[in-house]
Design a protein around this motif. Structure first.
Motif, PDB file in Angstrom:
ATOM      1  N   TYR A   1       0.830  -1.207   0.000  1.00 47.87           N
ATOM      2  CA  TYR A   1       0.000   0.000   0.000  1.00 47.87           C
ATOM      3  C   TYR A   1       0.863   1.255   0.000  1.00 47.87           C
ATOM      4  O   TYR A   1       0.634   2.190  -0.780  1.00 47.87           O
ATOM      5  N   GLU A   2       1.872   1.281   0.856  1.00 50.42           N
ATOM      6  CA  GLU A   2       2.758   2.448   0.926  1.00 50.42           C
ATOM      7  C   GLU A   2       3.587   2.587  -0.349  1.00 50.42           C
ATOM      8  O   GLU A   2       3.850   3.698  -0.812  1.00 50.42           O
TER       9      GLU A   2
ATOM     10  N   VAL B   1       2.641   1.672  -3.422  1.00 49.92           N
ATOM     11  CA  VAL B   1       1.746   2.195  -4.440  1.00 49.92           C
ATOM     12  C   VAL B   1       1.446   3.665  -4.185  1.00 49.92           C
ATOM     13  O   VAL B   1       1.412   4.475  -5.118  1.00 49.92           O
ATOM     14  N   ARG B   2       1.229   4.041  -2.926  1.00 46.63           N
ATOM     15  CA  ARG B   2       0.995   5.446  -2.599  1.00 46.63           C
ATOM     16  C   ARG B   2       2.179   6.307  -2.980  1.00 46.63           C
ATOM     17  O   ARG B   2       2.030   7.449  -3.419  1.00 46.63           O
TER      18      ARG B   2
ATOM     19  N   PHE C   1       4.247   5.818  -5.485  1.00 46.74           N
ATOM     20  CA  PHE C   1       4.292   5.981  -6.932  1.00 46.74           C
ATOM     21  C   PHE C   1       3.210   6.928  -7.426  1.00 46.74           C
ATOM     22  O   PHE C   1       3.403   7.643  -8.396  1.00 46.74           O
ATOM     23  N   ILE C   2       2.063   6.927  -6.759  1.00 48.44           N
ATOM     24  CA  ILE C   2       0.954   7.773  -7.191  1.00 48.44           C
ATOM     25  C   ILE C   2       1.209   9.231  -6.807  1.00 48.44           C
ATOM     26  O   ILE C   2       0.917  10.144  -7.566  1.00 48.44           O
ATOM     27  N   ALA C   3       1.732   9.446  -5.611  1.00 51.56           N
ATOM     28  CA  ALA C   3       1.928  10.830  -5.108  1.00 51.56           C
ATOM     29  C   ALA C   3       3.075  11.533  -5.722  1.00 51.56           C
ATOM     30  O   ALA C   3       3.773  11.450  -6.504  1.00 51.56           O
TER      31      ALA C   3
END
Length: 95
Positions: free
Chosen positions: A87-88, A90-91, A93-95
């Motif tokens: 989760y962290e 992926v977060r 990469f998105i942010a």
């Protein structure tokens, strides 16, 4: 299939659906309780909470029950840690 000596079972579609509905309800209760006690919770924290509650409900359907001993507790903690790490990642990469 076995995970660290725990025999896993294959849940049916209905069981997975029930676990998802139960996780959503428990998440709503938890977030509502936090808001009632005026605890600030951000979007990322709420998402992580939902992920962990969902894993707890699904893992119980898989046969991982934390009250059944140390192996079950370890499997649950490892699953939670792996999901939170993903989760962290992926977060990030998105942010």
């Amino acid at each position: 299939m076995k995970l660290i000596g725990i025999s896993l079972r294959k849940p049916s579609f209905g069981e997975l659906t029930a676990a998802a509905v139960m996780a959503t309800g428990l998440w709503l209760v938890a977030v509502g309780g936090l808001r009632a006690f005026q605890v600030e919770i951000g979007r990322a924290d709420a998402g992580a909470l939902l992920l962990i509650v969902l894993w707890a409900c699904v893992s119980a359907r898989l046969g991982i029950r934390i009250g059944m001993g140390q192996r079950h507790l370890l499997a649950n903690l490892l699953g939670s840690a792996a999901l939170l790490a993903l989760y962290e990642l992926v977060r990030g990469f998105i942010a």
